[in-house]
Design an enzyme around this catalytic site. Structure first.
Site, PDB file in Angstrom:
ATOM      1  N   MET A  10      74.024  42.854  68.608  1.00  0.00           N
ATOM      2  CA  MET A  10      75.054  43.055  69.624  1.00  0.00           C
ATOM      3  C   MET A  10      75.305  44.565  69.651  1.00  0.00           C
ATOM      4  O   MET A  10      75.522  45.179  68.602  1.00  0.00           O
ATOM      5  CB  MET A  10      76.320  42.271  69.259  1.00  0.00           C
ATOM      6  CG  MET A  10      77.230  42.039  70.404  1.00  0.00           C
ATOM      7  SD  MET A  10      76.447  41.326  71.878  1.00  0.00           S
ATOM      8  CE  MET A  10      76.626  39.573  71.619  1.00  0.00           C
ATOM      9  N   LYS A  38      65.922  45.743  69.515  1.00  0.00           N
ATOM     10  CA  LYS A  38      64.630  46.049  70.135  1.00  0.00           C
ATOM     11  C   LYS A  38      63.805  44.791  70.424  1.00  0.00           C
ATOM     12  O   LYS A  38      63.134  44.698  71.445  1.00  0.00           O
ATOM     13  CB  LYS A  38      63.849  47.009  69.244  1.00  0.00           C
ATOM     14  CG  LYS A  38      64.547  48.353  69.127  1.00  0.00           C
ATOM     15  CD  LYS A  38      63.746  49.377  68.368  1.00  0.00           C
ATOM     16  CE  LYS A  38      64.601  50.571  67.992  1.00  0.00           C
ATOM     17  NZ  LYS A  38      65.288  51.234  69.104  1.00  0.00           N
ATOM     18  N   GLU A 137      62.594  46.752  63.326  1.00  0.00           N
ATOM     19  CA  GLU A 137      63.990  46.461  62.963  1.00  0.00           C
ATOM     20  C   GLU A 137      64.087  45.189  62.130  1.00  0.00           C
ATOM     21  O   GLU A 137      65.179  44.665  61.921  1.00  0.00           O
ATOM     22  CB  GLU A 137      64.866  46.340  64.223  1.00  0.00           C
ATOM     23  CG  GLU A 137      65.258  47.702  64.752  1.00  0.00           C
ATOM     24  CD  GLU A 137      66.219  47.670  65.937  1.00  0.00           C
ATOM     25  OE1 GLU A 137      66.875  48.685  66.172  1.00  0.00           O
ATOM     26  OE2 GLU A 137      66.304  46.639  66.628  1.00  0.00           O
ATOM     27  N   LYS A 206      57.265  58.930  76.938  1.00  0.00           N
ATOM     28  CA  LYS A 206      57.775  60.306  76.990  1.00  0.00           C
ATOM     29  C   LYS A 206      59.017  60.434  77.860  1.00  0.00           C
ATOM     30  O   LYS A 206      59.189  61.426  78.564  1.00  0.00           O
ATOM     31  CB  LYS A 206      56.667  61.226  77.519  1.00  0.00           C
ATOM     32  CG  LYS A 206      55.411  61.211  76.633  1.00  0.00           C
ATOM     33  CD  LYS A 206      54.292  62.017  77.219  1.00  0.00           C
ATOM     34  CE  LYS A 206      54.568  63.479  77.137  1.00  0.00           C
ATOM     35  NZ  LYS A 206      53.715  64.253  76.277  1.00  0.00           N
ATOM     36  N   THR A 233      69.391  53.772  76.853  1.00  0.00           N
ATOM     37  CA  THR A 233      69.217  52.762  75.788  1.00  0.00           C
ATOM     38  C   THR A 233      68.322  51.623  76.297  1.00  0.00           C
ATOM     39  O   THR A 233      68.580  51.068  77.364  1.00  0.00           O
ATOM     40  CB  THR A 233      70.589  52.168  75.372  1.00  0.00           C
ATOM     41  OG1 THR A 233      71.503  53.229  75.171  1.00  0.00           O
ATOM     42  CG2 THR A 233      70.464  51.338  74.114  1.00  0.00           C
ATOM     43  N   ASP A 237      62.124  49.811  75.144  1.00  0.00           N
ATOM     44  CA  ASP A 237      61.933  48.357  75.027  1.00  0.00           C
ATOM     45  C   ASP A 237      61.458  47.770  76.355  1.00  0.00           C
ATOM     46  O   ASP A 237      60.605  46.873  76.381  1.00  0.00           O
ATOM     47  CB  ASP A 237      63.246  47.685  74.604  1.00  0.00           C
ATOM     48  CG  ASP A 237      63.714  48.188  73.255  1.00  0.00           C
ATOM     49  OD1 ASP A 237      62.851  48.517  72.417  1.00  0.00           O
ATOM     50  OD2 ASP A 237      64.937  48.263  73.042  1.00  0.00           O
ATOM     51  N   GLY A 272      73.915  49.840  79.495  1.00  0.00           N
ATOM     52  CA  GLY A 272      73.546  48.725  78.623  1.00  0.00           C
ATOM     53  C   GLY A 272      72.032  48.588  78.564  1.00  0.00           C
ATOM     54  O   GLY A 272      71.328  48.884  79.540  1.00  0.00           O
TER      55      GLY A 272
END
Ligand code: RIB
Length: 283
Positions: A10, A38, A137, A206, A233, A237, A272
């Site tokens: 979260m 991720k 992760e 990049k 962010t 991913d 987000g």
């Protein structure tokens, strides 16, 4: 099928105009709690683009875990293999967004409990997949176990080495593509002796410059479209999830990278990690 084995966090996101110095307090602009991690980010990115996706991961038996599973039910992702662990906390990421960039601290919680034994218990699911997506992760022994199982079958593997950890040389033959960002790529390149086996597998993201791959040892830049960035962010991913979709659908590598760069560019236009990930029509 595209299978993701990875983290579910979260994200606790604070937006500020100024980063506090050590010991200082500043007033922020906004705060939101949104699904991230991720692993799940990559699964959602691939699912939004219409691919069949299965997520293998763990949450805690807390409110965040329950909210996360409900959130994924709204996406076309197979969540049968997500475990809710008793007396465990769902992973969180404390994210500060300012100046169109971010700083992240992850507390893994339940993600640490994705053990090699748990990965082994999903052997059949892994072997049924045509693409497997892995990140760092979750415990590295579990990443290694997943690579070993995938190598026994006809499973292609994308490893996103984030957060960075050195990659043992013997993993390389089991990896189809490695997708570091620029900082991770520098560390990766300095830790490998044999460039001729590394370069053909390397795709470097990049940021607003796009992505770079290598053809016959020569760099090929895949440029990104210009967008208005709100929050970067999850851009990496989105790239990984979309890359898996492109390759799963049979695109050539360059074409799949173009597809992934476009998806990642769109993803930064909303706040987000997952909100800006495009669906097929938007892309
Ligand atoms: O890659 C972005 C992700 O990193 C965030 O969603 C956060 O959860 C951290 O894992």
């Amino acid at each position: 099928m595209i299978t993701v084995i990875g983290s579910m966090n979260m994200d606790l996101v604070t937006i500020t105009n100024r980063e506090p110095a050590l010991g200082e307090t500043v007033l922020g602009e906004n705060f939101l709690t949104v699904p991230g991690g991720k692993g799940a980010n990559q699964a959602v990115a691939a699912g939004k683009l219409g691919a069949p996706v299965k997520m293998i991961g763990c949450v805690g038996d807390d409110l965040f875990g329950e909210q996360y599973i409900n959130h994924l039910k709204g996406h076309q992702i197979n969540i049968e293999h997500i475990r809710s662990l008793k007396n465990e906390k769902t992973g969180i990421a404390s994210i500060t967004v300012w100046n169109n960039d971010n700083k992240i601290i992850v507390v893994p919680g339940a993600n640490k409990r994705i053990t090699p034994e748990m990965v082994e218990s999903h052997r059949e699911e892994i072997l049924k997949s045509s693409w497997l997506l892995l990140q760092f992760e979750i415990p590295l022994e579990s990443v290694e176990k997943a690579l070993e199982i995938a190598a026994e079958g006809d499973v292609n593997v994308i490893v996103n080495p984030a957060p960075y950890h050195e990659i043992p040389n013997h993993w390389l033959e089991k990896i189809t593509y490695l997708t570091p960002n620029e900082a991770e790529a520098q560390q990766l390149l300095s830790s490998f002796a044999n460039m001729s086996s590394l370069l053909p597998k390397l795709i470097i993201t990049k940021g607003k410059a796009g992505a770079e791959l290598f053809e016959d040892g020569e760099k090929v830049l895949i440029p990104a479209p210009k967008v208005e960035a709100v929050d970067t962010t999850g851009a990496g991913d989105t790239f990984n999830g979309a890359l898996a979709v492109g390759l799963f659908e049979g695109m050539y590598l360059k074409e799949a990278c173009q597809f992934a760069v476009k998806a990642a560019s769109l993803s930064v236009t909303k706040l987000g990690a997952q909100a800006g990930m495009p669906n097929r029509d938007e892309l």
